[in-house]
Design a protein around this motif. Sequence first.
Motif, PDB file in Angstrom:
ATOM      1  N   ARG A 160      -1.638   9.285  -3.468  1.00 56.03           N
ATOM      2  CA  ARG A 160      -1.949   9.356  -2.167  1.00 56.03           C
ATOM      3  C   ARG A 160      -2.698   7.934  -1.135  1.00 56.03           C
ATOM      4  NH1 ARG A 160      -6.583  11.138  -3.575  1.00 56.03           N
ATOM      5  NH2 ARG A 160      -7.482   9.999  -3.458  1.00 56.03           N
ATOM      6  N   GLU A 161      -2.729   7.397  -2.172  1.00 57.36           N
ATOM      7  CA  GLU A 161      -3.126   6.233  -1.536  1.00 57.36           C
ATOM      8  C   GLU A 161      -1.593   4.880  -1.239  1.00 57.36           C
ATOM      9  OE1 GLU A 161      -5.059   4.302  -4.988  1.00 57.36           O
ATOM     10  OE2 GLU A 161      -7.111   5.403  -3.873  1.00 57.36           O
ATOM     11  N   ASP A 162      -0.705   5.272  -2.428  1.00 57.32           N
ATOM     12  CA  ASP A 162      -0.011   4.126  -1.707  1.00 57.32           C
ATOM     13  C   ASP A 162       0.909   4.542  -0.531  1.00 57.32           C
ATOM     14  OD1 ASP A 162      -0.211   2.467  -4.194  1.00 57.32           O
ATOM     15  OD2 ASP A 162       0.846   3.570  -5.635  1.00 57.32           O
ATOM     16  N   LEU A 163       1.559   6.460  -0.732  1.00 56.27           N
ATOM     17  CA  LEU A 163       1.699   6.625   0.758  1.00 56.27           C
ATOM     18  C   LEU A 163       1.148   6.717   1.734  1.00 56.27           C
ATOM     19  CD1 LEU A 163       4.018   7.855   2.006  1.00 56.27           C
ATOM     20  CD2 LEU A 163       2.578  11.099   1.243  1.00 56.27           C
ATOM     21  N   GLU A 164      -0.426   6.407   2.280  1.00 56.50           N
ATOM     22  CA  GLU A 164      -1.318   6.063   3.134  1.00 56.50           C
ATOM     23  C   GLU A 164      -1.163   4.925   3.292  1.00 56.50           C
ATOM     24  OE1 GLU A 164      -6.031   6.780   4.195  1.00 56.50           O
ATOM     25  OE2 GLU A 164      -5.232   7.376   2.181  1.00 56.50           O
ATOM     26  N   LYS A 165      -1.288   4.188   2.335  1.00 59.61           N
ATOM     27  CA  LYS A 165      -0.965   2.248   2.868  1.00 59.61           C
ATOM     28  C   LYS A 165       0.534   2.273   3.965  1.00 59.61           C
ATOM     29  CE  LYS A 165      -1.123  -1.866   0.340  1.00 59.61           C
ATOM     30  NZ  LYS A 165      -1.541  -2.605  -0.412  1.00 59.61           N
ATOM     31  N   GLN A 166       1.484   3.079   3.141  1.00 62.84           N
ATOM     32  CA  GLN A 166       3.115   2.598   3.152  1.00 62.84           C
ATOM     33  C   GLN A 166       2.614   3.240   5.142  1.00 62.84           C
ATOM     34  OE1 GLN A 166       5.376   0.312   2.350  1.00 62.84           O
ATOM     35  NE2 GLN A 166       5.549   0.949   4.666  1.00 62.84           N
ATOM     36  N   LEU A 167       1.906   3.869   5.455  1.00 61.79           N
ATOM     37  CA  LEU A 167       2.787   4.568   6.369  1.00 61.79           C
ATOM     38  C   LEU A 167       1.545   4.429   7.592  1.00 61.79           C
ATOM     39  CD1 LEU A 167       2.186   8.633   5.028  1.00 61.79           C
ATOM     40  CD2 LEU A 167       4.350   7.419   6.067  1.00 61.79           C
ATOM     41  N   LYS A 168       0.354   3.827   6.716  1.00 58.09           N
ATOM     42  CA  LYS A 168      -0.566   3.001   7.654  1.00 58.09           C
ATOM     43  C   LYS A 168       0.745   1.451   8.509  1.00 58.09           C
ATOM     44  CE  LYS A 168      -4.536   4.870   6.235  1.00 58.09           C
ATOM     45  NZ  LYS A 168      -6.313   4.469   6.240  1.00 58.09           N
ATOM     46  N   LEU A 169       1.222   0.970   7.593  1.00 59.06           N
ATOM     47  CA  LEU A 169       1.601  -0.090   7.668  1.00 59.06           C
ATOM     48  C   LEU A 169       2.859   0.564   8.968  1.00 59.06           C
ATOM     49  CD1 LEU A 169       2.243  -1.742   4.281  1.00 59.06           C
ATOM     50  CD2 LEU A 169       0.653  -2.775   6.229  1.00 59.06           C
ATOM     51  N   TRP A 170       3.346   0.892   8.443  1.00 54.00           N
ATOM     52  CA  TRP A 170       4.923   1.885   9.910  1.00 54.00           C
ATOM     53  C   TRP A 170       4.275   1.980  10.916  1.00 54.00           C
ATOM     54  CZ3 TRP A 170       7.500   4.617   5.722  1.00 54.00           C
ATOM     55  CH2 TRP A 170       8.286   4.093   3.993  1.00 54.00           C
ATOM     56  N   ARG A 171       3.031   2.394  10.968  1.00 54.80           N
ATOM     57  CA  ARG A 171       2.347   2.824  12.180  1.00 54.80           C
ATOM     58  C   ARG A 171       1.969   1.324  12.679  1.00 54.80           C
ATOM     59  NH1 ARG A 171       3.301   6.530  16.282  1.00 54.80           N
ATOM     60  NH2 ARG A 171       1.214   7.308  17.056  1.00 54.80           N
ATOM     61  N   ALA A 172       1.530   0.678  12.320  1.00 53.46           N
ATOM     62  CA  ALA A 172       0.774  -0.789  12.787  1.00 53.46           C
ATOM     63  C   ALA A 172       2.133  -1.246  13.520  1.00 53.46           C
ATOM     64  CB  ALA A 172       0.333  -1.515  11.768  1.00 53.46           C
ATOM     65  N   GLU A 173       3.328  -1.413  13.158  1.00 54.28           N
ATOM     66  CA  GLU A 173       4.794  -1.972  13.234  1.00 54.28           C
ATOM     67  C   GLU A 173       5.014  -0.927  14.909  1.00 54.28           C
ATOM     68  OE1 GLU A 173       7.156  -2.025  10.138  1.00 54.28           O
ATOM     69  OE2 GLU A 173       5.402  -3.472   9.183  1.00 54.28           O
ATOM     70  N   GLY A 174       4.126   0.112  14.951  1.00 52.05           N
ATOM     71  CA  GLY A 174       4.625   0.919  16.235  1.00 52.05           C
ATOM     72  C   GLY A 174       5.909   1.639  15.623  1.00 52.05           C
TER      73      GLY A 174
END
Length: 376
Positions: free
Chosen positions: A244-258
């Motif tokens: 959960r923590e790893d996936l959420e972190k990765q998704l947020k990074l991609w989302r921050a890139e637009g």
Amino acid sequence: MDPDEALFEEALDETGTVSTAAFTDTDDSDSDAASMGGTAEYNTLTTEQQESRDIQGVSDELLRVHGIAPGKKADGVTRAIYENLNGLHTKINDNAKLTKAKELIDELEADIVAYNEHRINSSHKLNKNGLSQLFRGGEAEIRSVTGHNTHENVARFQEVGTSLMLFGPLIGQYDFEHSGKDETGLGRWVVMVLQGSDGIKTRIVCAYNACYNNKRGSKTAYQQQRRYFIRIEKDKTCPRRRFREDLEKQLKLWRAEGDSLIVCMDANEHVYKKSIGKALTCQEGLNMNEVVGNFTGQPLGATYFRGKNPIDAIWATSDIQVTGACVMPAGFGVGDHRLFVVDFKTSSLVGSDPPRIVRSGARRLNTDIPGVADRY
């Protein structure tokens, strides 16, 4: 001693490697059948006989379409299907499950196919066919990305595994270089990237959250991941929490890139009431929509054919437009979870005039000509 400390000590032998003495690597037909979700006797039945046996005792709700069944795919629409395969054999001939899966892809005119629990250990010498080889056929091109645990190559069939396949015109927008899989090498998720026009980039993710299991030394995904985190990262955190923590972190990074996001996942927990679903839909965080419930106006029911709760779902960010969404009855697909069908407006994935990614052809190097290798 603290239970986690005991596990830490027991998981490692004196050389610092994981003991695999309890594991077996057998090609016995009964073992293979069990790994693929059935017995040898079960696999001798016809597809119709298997389906009839599977749906015995299944609730009426699971035998109805949630939403409106998909019709012919409209122009300007990209259709995605997702399900938990519950294992797939890598043989091409005499493989009823593969045949049915390919027929469903053709009938539903799927462009994007997300499969969990393929249970294929791609590193094993006997698994010569990957998904691209298994599903190749007809005129449509195909691209695929698959993930599995690369740290324990102990059997032909390995628990869990995630995968994505892309068919047809969108292959022109497939960004191979930025697609890939969970960097831990555990196969917890895979991702495909579509590069569009107008600055639009969409990432499609297929993910699997392992079921809890306390049998140390077992080949379950939970214990495989636990051994990896203990051995490699010296981390005793629960693998489900790490997921959960790893996936959420990765998704947020991609989302921050637009990037726009689509996530197809077997969460193995209630997708509305538990932590993963809440993390994906949190308005202060990723703010994604659970697309089927959002589109139909009715929350998902059970998605596992013997279950009572929705444990599978597809989520998408609000910049992706959904034009159709449903969950098919138990037994419609090839696995033991219900199959999802979601239509997306293609322009919301790749823009109105997406560039076609042209890959340079490989240079042919003839080493028989003196001096060619040196000059190359």
